[in-house]
Design an enzyme around this catalytic site. Structure first.
Site, short mmCIF file in Angstrom:
data_model
loop_
_atom_site.label_atom_id
_atom_site.label_comp_id
_atom_site.label_asym_id
_atom_site.label_seq_id
_atom_site.Cartn_x
_atom_site.Cartn_y
_atom_site.Cartn_z
N ASP A 294 1.00 -1.25 0.25
CA ASP A 294 0.46 0.11 0.02
C ASP A 294 0.94 0.74 -0.14
OD1 ASP A 294 -3.08 0.82 1.49
OD2 ASP A 294 -2.06 1.79 0.06
C1 GLC Z 1 -4.38 4.52 -0.52
C2 GLC Z 1 -4.91 3.46 0.96
C3 GLC Z 1 -5.15 2.32 -1.54
C4 GLC Z 1 -4.77 3.07 -2.02
C5 GLC Z 1 -3.13 3.76 -2.28
C6 GLC Z 1 -3.43 4.04 -3.50
O1 GLC Z 1 -3.38 5.04 0.49
O2 GLC Z 1 -5.12 2.47 1.12
O3 GLC Z 1 -6.45 2.04 -1.38
O4 GLC Z 1 -5.10 1.72 -3.13
O5 GLC Z 1 -3.21 4.65 -1.58
O6 GLC Z 1 -3.36 5.65 -3.76
#
Ligand code: GLC
Length: 752
Positions: free
Chosen positions: A230
């Site tokens: 993430d």
């Molecule tokens: C965010 C979210 C994730 C997302 C990523 C990119 O923190 O937790 O679900 O795909 O960052 O935006």
């Protein structure tokens, strides 16, 4: 397209290390020298949030225009694999048109608490439903050549301190609840990528948890793709690579490349580990290149119409007393509430779409009736506004019926933080009371991403849960209110009566970055059913404008040892109009030897029926569907014994049941001095080994019954039954040596 082994042979260590983190927020690193292109990833599960990267330093929240489909909390209520596959396909078309190679979804974490700010994106409190919905979304997307990123692996069940919270989750709930949904999605969806979660599980960050990312995900479940973090979830780049993480997102700067290269030179990362990681990045690039459809164009208006159709299948009719709904067309209807004009149809955070257009109920309702509108409450306030309420009451009085459009304002629920209450804003509850007093023919439409407490639920005749229904939600609501479409969705989560009733109320979101999952497997309906607790609306509940009868539940066999059984049930539409029924199949152990839920969802199917029509719904179950996670063997175990297979309209509306006997070998019993005497005596041949204890124990029990009567005897027998073998020395004249020899002999006995 790419000859991966050849490329790996030609790449330098530095080039391979450069692949193991992003180029920036959204792209992988290219290797121009060798013709390896960069691919783009973008959010999100219910619409394409692609940053407009034509601008310099595009902001995190700038996104191109796209179609916003219903959010996951609603689409899961469709219980419809084909709908989710279709959604995945539509999203793939939009990704192809924008040269996005991987769409960051589905978001499938289990709904441990309704307070979680991100639950609007997630699917269910139940792992089977969550896993099946996620798998269908993945199949639909990847079938059209775009990769997914199944997220957030694993146990991202709260937003509070999500980037560092340490979750203590016992083995059984971890396996049966928080991993089981991902297992189903991985094995039935075959995702190209996974996104690891921010949090720690039992002390280890998911981004460097080799048990999670390699032992479970790859060795047990057969996952063959790439794991990315993430955004910002990487704690230790080298530890991550060694654990089965391949892509740190977003780029953390040149030093992580250098750190990885130095680790290779030091031997802390072997060439095999480096090639494995770099190879998986190349595999992803290759899959994206293979799947790319140049020159893709799609009909945005057609996608908007699809969004409306899907929203109809994702909205749950919770209540409809006296068949208030559907409303008569051509009448005078008061639409009351700011959400009628400004519907809340998506959540905050990374999944937020720049919608191509919005269709509110006010606009769509005008196609069906004369609408009188009153705002009723101020979205930015909490306190009731007497003037707005008076206007609303007036409108309700003048109309034949009233519809209240309520829900959670944007700031009440979002990625990044959790709710602290399940209540609606007070100005909305006050409005309900006032309007209901003036107009008994009042329905409520809810726009919320997760359950809310409904203090007036038993007094309002009709309630439609619209969830966050996408950009065309107003059209879908109007279609359902006026009967153009017949509601068929059913709840994928329980609506509790109070926050205090929720399973993890005492532990959510934990203190000081520590979350203890002390409720164990008791999540959602598993908890409320085990405790026979009343709820506002149960898991699996949803009404229709017609009615259905179930008959002729049949099992292909009444005994299951291996293989599978076929379960079928006839469903008849006994009402006056066509409709769709979601049939749920639960498994209910009759005499479990371990603590188990009353019932668990194991299959489901949706069937469309004309008035008077009957169809047979058929599903298959396997021994795994009857199993729990046995920590003694660290594996799934289907207890031998009797179960009920139930065909149900909801978890609390069981229509039919059939008995089934599961045959299985007894669990191997671990033999040691800790073993209770009663357990030891169950091992065939044990009595002659324990004979010396037996005589003494019986004499003591006999003595007790002489002195203490039958209750004394029963007490002594119970004590003896549960007496660990090593304690026998304290209550019978056997020596420790005798006990040790007996344990040794017992360990040699063959167990059934
Ligand atoms: C965010 C979210 C994730 C997302 C990523 C990119 O923190 O937790 O679900 O795909 O960052 O935006």
């Amino acid at each position: 397209m790419l000859d991966i082994q050849k490329l790996l042979a030609e790449m330098t260590v530095e080039e391979k290390c450069s692949l193991l983190q992003g180029k920036n927020d959204w792209y992988t690193v290219p290797v121009e020298r060798l013709g390896i292109p960069s691919v783009m990833v973008s959010d999100g599960p219910h619409g394409l949030r692609k940053q407009d990267d034509s601008k310099e330093n595009p902001g995190m929240n700038e996104a191109i225009t796209a179609v916003c489909f219903p959010a996951g909390a609603g689409t899961a209520c469709s219980f419809d694999r084909s709908l989710l596959e279709e959604l995945g396909g539509l999203l793939a078309d939009e990704c192809q048109a924008e040269h996005v190679g991987v769409l960051l979804g589905p978001a499938a974490n289990i709904k441990r608490s309704p307070l979680c700010g991100r639950n609007f994106e997630y699917y269910s409190e139940d792992p089977v439903l969550s896993g099946e919905i996620a798998a269908a979304w993945i199949r639909g997307l990847q079938r059209k050549g775009v990769g997914c990123s199944l997220k957030h692996f694993a146990a991202n069940n709260q937003e509070t301190l999500r980037m560092c919270v340490n979750e203590t989750i016992p083995e059984r709930p971890l396996r049966e609840i928080y991993l089981a949904n991902f297992e189903r999605a991985v094995t039935r969806g075959k995702p190209w990528t996974m996104m690891c979660s921010y949090n720690k599980i039992n002390g280890t960050y998911s981004s460097e948890n080799s048990w999670l990312l390699t032992d479970v995900l790859r060795k047990e479940w057969g996952f063959d793709g790439l794991v990315m973090t993430d955004w910002g979830a990487c704690n230790d780049h080298v530890a991550g690579i060694k654990s089965g993480l391949e892509l740190e997102m977003p780029r953390a700067g040149d030093d992580d490349d250098a750190i990885a290269a130095q680790a290779v030179r030091d031997g802390r990362i072997s060439m095999e580990e480096l090639d494995r990681a770099a190879g998986r990045v190349l595999q992803l690039v290759d899959r994206v290149l293979e799947g790319r459809k140049e020159g893709m164009v799609f009909d945005r208006e057609a996608h908007h119409r699809k969004s409306r159709e899907m929203a109809r299948e994702a909205m749950v009719l919770l209540k409809n007393d006296n068949e208030l709904l559907p409303l008569a067309r051509g009448g005078k209807v008061a639409f009351i509430g700011a959400f009628a004009e400004n519907p809340r149809y998506q959540g905050g955070g990374s999944s937020h779409i720049t919608s191509s257009r919005e269709l509110c109920a006010l606009e769509a309702g005008a196609d069906y009736a004369e609408i009188i509108y009153a705002r009723g409450f101020d979205l930015t306030a909490a306190e009731p506004d007497a003037g707005l309420i008076a206007e609303a009451v007036q409108a309700a009085r003048e109309a034949d019926s009233a519809v209240l459009f309520l829900g959670l304002p944007d700031e009440r629920e979002s990625e990044g933080y959790d709710r602290t209450t399940l209540a609606l804003p007070e100005n909305q509850n006050a409005l309900v009371e006032a309007v209901l007093a003036a107009q008994p023919n009042t329905a409520v439409v809810l726009h919320n991403g997760a359950p809310v407490v409904l203090p007036w639920a038993d007094r309002v005749p009709a309630i439609l849960e619209a969830y966050l229904g996408g950009q065309a939600c107003g059209g879908a609501v109007a279609d359902l209110l006026f009967g153009e479409a017949n509601p068929c969705a059913k709840l994928a989560e329980t609506f509790p009566l109070r926050l205090e009733d929720t399973p993890c109320y005492l532990d959510f979101p934990g203190d000081g970055g520590k979350a203890t999952y002390s409720e164990g497997i008791w999540v959602g309906y598993r908890y409320y059913d085990k405790r026979s607790m009343p709820v506002c609306f149960p898991f699996g509940h949803g009404l229709s404008y017609t009615t259905f009868e179930y008959s002729n539940l049949t099992l292909s066999t009444d005994t299951l040892e291996k293989g599978e059984i076929t379960v079928s049930v006839d469903v008849t539409n006994t009402g006056k109009r066509a409709g769709k029924e979601i049939v749920q199949f639960y498994v209910h152990p009759l005499a479990p030897q371990v603590s188990r839920p009353v019932r668990e969802l194991k299959e489901f199917a949706k069937v469309a029926l004309e008035s008077g029509e009957t169809k047979t719904v058929t599903v298959t179950l396997t021994p795994r569907d009857f199993a729990y996670w046995e920590t003694g063997i660290h594996g799934w175990y289907a207890e031998p014994g009797e179960y009920l297979v139930e065909a149900a309209a909801s978890s609390r509306d069981i229509r039919l049941e059939k008995k089934l006997t599961v045959v299985n070998r007894p669990l191997p019993v671990p033999v040691s001095g800790d073993m209770p005497y009663g357990e030891a005596m169950k091992i065939p041949g044990a009595e002659k080994i324990l004979d010396s204890f037996l005589k003494d124990a019986q004499s003591i029990a006999g003595l007790a019954s002489d002195q203490l009567g039958e209750s004394g005897k029963a007490m002594m027998e119970a004590m003896l039954r549960e007496l660990p073998l090593h304690s026998c020395c304290s209550f019978t004249p056997v020596t420790r040596e005798t006990v040790a020899k007996a344990v040794e002999a017992l360990q040699k006995l063959p167990q059934a």
